[in-house]
Design an enzyme around this catalytic site. Structure first.
Site, short mmCIF file in Angstrom:
data_model
loop_
_atom_site.label_atom_id
_atom_site.label_comp_id
_atom_site.label_asym_id
_atom_site.label_seq_id
_atom_site.Cartn_x
_atom_site.Cartn_y
_atom_site.Cartn_z
NE ARG A 130 -4.10 -1.96 2.17
CZ ARG A 130 -4.82 -2.39 3.20
NH1 ARG A 130 -4.46 -2.10 4.44
NH2 ARG A 130 -5.92 -3.12 3.00
CG HIS A 153 -9.23 -7.98 2.27
ND1 HIS A 153 -9.60 -7.36 3.45
CD2 HIS A 153 -9.25 -9.31 2.53
CE1 HIS A 153 -9.85 -8.29 4.36
NE2 HIS A 153 -9.65 -9.49 3.83
#
Ligand code: ADP
Length: 171
Positions: A130, A153
């Site tokens: 991320r 996720h």
């Protein structure tokens, strides 16, 4: 004992052609892919994964500390997160995802989270998925009243991983 974690590459990661790069990071970190599949997620599965009818889940969203909050503050957070999860359901349903089971360590769930980074890409260190590929932030998504686009996720706890693997892979 080898623990399993559940990961999916969200539609923004697939659309931005990051699938290979993300899988490579998990493999280079020594993890094994136990299952892997691309799919257009259906609404029923998405709303079980990100439930709107679970107050505790909504208050815990984004891993923010709610200790010491007043009833009024909690209610505001609940209303805000309800909107975020509604937007999140749309975001995750907006295109194909790539779901996978990762395994190979006693602490696979925690280890995968360390490779993925924090919920907010802007707060995720360089070297995490991320942190390196996220182009969004809580600051921006808050302004626009939507969920943050953060590429992947990954399960938060071993119990979550077990439930998510059952939900997405029906094993
Ligand atoms: P994570 O995916 O890091 O485990 P959560 O499970 O708490 O985080 O939240 C699910 C998803 O909802 C996040 O990945 C993110 O896309 C979105 N989200 C969570 N909290 C917020 C927030 N405060 N603002 C915007 N989006 C959020």
């Amino acid at each position: 004992m080898s623990q399993k974690s559940f990961v999916f590459i969200k539609p923004d990661g697939v659309q931005r052609r990051l699938v290979g790069e993300i899988i490579k990071r998990f493999e280079e970190a020594g993890l094994t892919i136990g299952a892997l599949q691309m799919q257009e997620p259906d609404k029923a599965t998405i709303s079980k994964h990100y439930p709107l009818d679970n107050r505790e889940y909504l208050l815990g969203l984004g891993h923010r500390d709610t200790n010491g909050m007043s009833e009024e503050e909690l209610e505001q957070l609940y209303q805000k997160n309800y909107k975020i999860v509604r937007a999140l359901q749309e975001y995750v349903g907006s295109g194909p995802i790539v779901k996978m089971i990762l395994e190979g360590r006693d602490d696979t769930v925690e280890y995968v989270r360390s490779i993925v980074g924090k919920t907010d890409p802007a707060a995720s260190p360089k070297g995490t998925i991320r942190g390196d590929f996220g182009v969004d932030s809580f600051a921006q998504s808050d302004k626009e009243g939507r969920s943050v686009r953060n590429v992947v996720h990954a399960s938060g706890t071993p119990e979550e991983a077990e439930a998510e693997i059952k939900l997405w892979f029906e094993v």
